[in-house]
Scaffold this active site. Sequence first.
Site, PDB file in Angstrom:
ATOM      1  N   GLY A 137       6.642  -6.403  -0.505  1.00 26.11           N
ATOM      2  CA  GLY A 137       5.908  -6.401   0.752  1.00 26.11           C
ATOM      3  C   GLY A 137       6.810  -6.850   1.880  1.00 26.11           C
ATOM      4  O   GLY A 137       8.042  -6.741   1.778  1.00 26.11           O
ATOM      5  N   SER A 138       6.216  -7.384   2.915  1.00 28.65           N
ATOM      6  CA  SER A 138       7.010  -7.731   4.093  1.00 28.65           C
ATOM      7  C   SER A 138       7.801  -9.019   3.859  1.00 28.65           C
ATOM      8  O   SER A 138       7.410  -9.883   3.059  1.00 28.65           O
ATOM      9  CB  SER A 138       6.087  -7.904   5.301  1.00 28.65           C
TER      10      SER A 138
ATOM     11  N   LYS B 239      -2.281  -8.259  -8.058  1.00 23.11           N
ATOM     12  CA  LYS B 239      -3.092  -8.147  -6.841  1.00 23.11           C
ATOM     13  C   LYS B 239      -2.519  -7.048  -5.957  1.00 23.11           C
ATOM     14  O   LYS B 239      -1.545  -7.246  -5.235  1.00 23.11           O
ATOM     15  CB  LYS B 239      -3.103  -9.478  -6.064  1.00 23.11           C
TER      16      LYS B 239
ATOM     17  N   CYS C  56      10.176   1.633   2.205  1.00 16.47           N
ATOM     18  CA  CYS C  56      11.070   0.505   2.478  1.00 16.47           C
ATOM     19  C   CYS C  56      12.533   0.929   2.505  1.00 16.47           C
ATOM     20  O   CYS C  56      13.349   0.259   3.106  1.00 16.47           O
ATOM     21  CB  CYS C  56      10.855  -0.579   1.444  1.00 16.47           C
TER      22      CYS C  56
ATOM     23  N   TRP D 113       0.803  -1.229   0.000  1.00 18.66           N
ATOM     24  CA  TRP D 113       0.000   0.000   0.000  1.00 18.66           C
ATOM     25  C   TRP D 113       0.831   1.272   0.000  1.00 18.66           C
ATOM     26  O   TRP D 113       0.309   2.346  -0.236  1.00 18.66           O
ATOM     27  CB  TRP D 113      -0.925   0.012   1.230  1.00 18.66           C
TER      28      TRP D 113
ATOM     29  N   GLU E  38      10.957  -8.094  -3.365  1.00 23.18           N
ATOM     30  CA  GLU E  38      11.340  -6.773  -2.849  1.00 23.18           C
ATOM     31  C   GLU E  38      10.750  -6.684  -1.452  1.00 23.18           C
ATOM     32  O   GLU E  38       9.565  -6.400  -1.294  1.00 23.18           O
ATOM     33  CB  GLU E  38      10.761  -5.663  -3.739  1.00 23.18           C
TER      34      GLU E  38
END
Length: 480
Positions: free
Chosen positions: A225-226, A172, A281, A148, A247
Amino acid sequence: MQTRNLIAGRWTDIGSGGAIDVADPASGEVIARVPMCGASEALSALNCAFEFQPEWEATPITQRADVLRATAAMVVARKDSLARIITQECGKPLAEAASEVQYSADYFSSAAQEIQALNEMEVSLERPGLRGVVRHRAVGVCAAITPWNFPLAMLARKVAPALAAGCAQLAKPAQETPLSAFALAEILLECGLPPQCLHVLIGDAKAIATTWLMDGRVRKLSFTGSTETGRLLLRQCAPEIVRCSMELGGHAAFIVLQDADIELAVKGAVQSKFRNAGQTCICPNRFLVHESIASEFAARVAVAAAQLKIAPGLDAGCQIGPLIHDAAVEKVRAHVADALARGAKLICGGRTKEIPDRPDRFFEPTVIANCDPSMLCFEEETFGPVIPIMSVASEIQAIEIANSSPFGLAGYVFGGNDASARGVAQQLQCGVIGVNEAAPSNARAPFGGVKYSGYGREGGAWGLMEYVTTQYLALRSLEK
Ligand code: NAP
């Protein structure tokens, strides 16, 4: 504003998982309601993408590049409306959202340029009558899963090179921020992308990912993402040997050497740390400052931080918007409390700012001194506007602490001597490093990490290579 999922060429209201509200983090107001998809919609998208894949791959490169160039131009032309959507769904200041729009457009122009520059190569085989030719083919149907915090750019980074290479793309986006992704898909279709080439849906993330990754027809996953989710997805990619780019989370060190230009370092710290309220990030999480200048650095950063305007992202002059949700606020609070309990000193901030009729999500820019590696904020990403400073006695100590993290996405070195600052930078175990530079990302340069921050690169020629396979032909000609 498009609020429906794009599946098999149609914007659809159907969602087997019900629907979800997309809310503005700055007000809590619902700005859209979007259908939630599950395995059945994921499969329809995959069937369509797989059927169309050969046709898109066979489409002449110039034609594919034209679609991407037109997309870049239209993204820029719609900068204002796209920036508003980004700010409304993820909260960042409007000016930052506008930069994200430009950055996203750059990925499309860069991918168009790189695919046209990707030529066949001859290899000298040193065997009479035999020619070696190396060429590139599209990897096949690709899946993208995005977060997000950069709802437009993280998708653009994946979609642009995938489409350039001739891959059909399944995407997605994050549940919090699907609207930027839908807006980008609308533009691509308007610019002539065949609708079977791109499918964008939100919903039950696990069901969608499982459907795509365990099927055998998706040949590549690009995930941002995480680290935790990245690990889960890597496991799911194993049975079908799905190629991956990961990533993942970062935990950047920001090193200020003894001879640094302090003003430049302070400006860099504020710019890199407080962008998107610290929810990036590559933002620095561990400030390692030479002991001779650590107090001055902390005091000057605090003065600069106190001048930042905290407000809803759409307000004129806003520099720090809300955090994405309440859980994010709690994490930042916990990191600050832990550091103070372990002996750190609060220089400024440390709490949320009350704004009438707004949710309690506006965290003040915070500076804490006397930090050390035992603190939570030195162990994991805070993902909030906190600058924790530790004094270090030498370059060697700074490098050791920077490299002691299992994460390795970005790093920063500020120093007065080009050669020694670069020397320190080259010893950092991370993929992207700013030397006297606070904003190193660029769509034409490689972006990505090492260790727990993942692998694979996005941007420029490196980003394109993630979406092609190398094919080698040993050619013996029978013609006289
Ligand atoms: P996240 O929880 O991992 O979510 C990211 C995406 O993964 C979302 O689309 C999410 O979908 C999806 N997802 C979650 N669980 C899943 C599962 N079991 N199977 C398949 N998909 C799943 O990450 P986040 O907290 O939103 O994002 C912040 C993280 O992203 C930070 O760690 C940050 O450092 C990292 N990040 C890295 C980069 C980079 O380039 N290295 C760039 C930006 C952000 P739902 O929204 O539907 O749950």
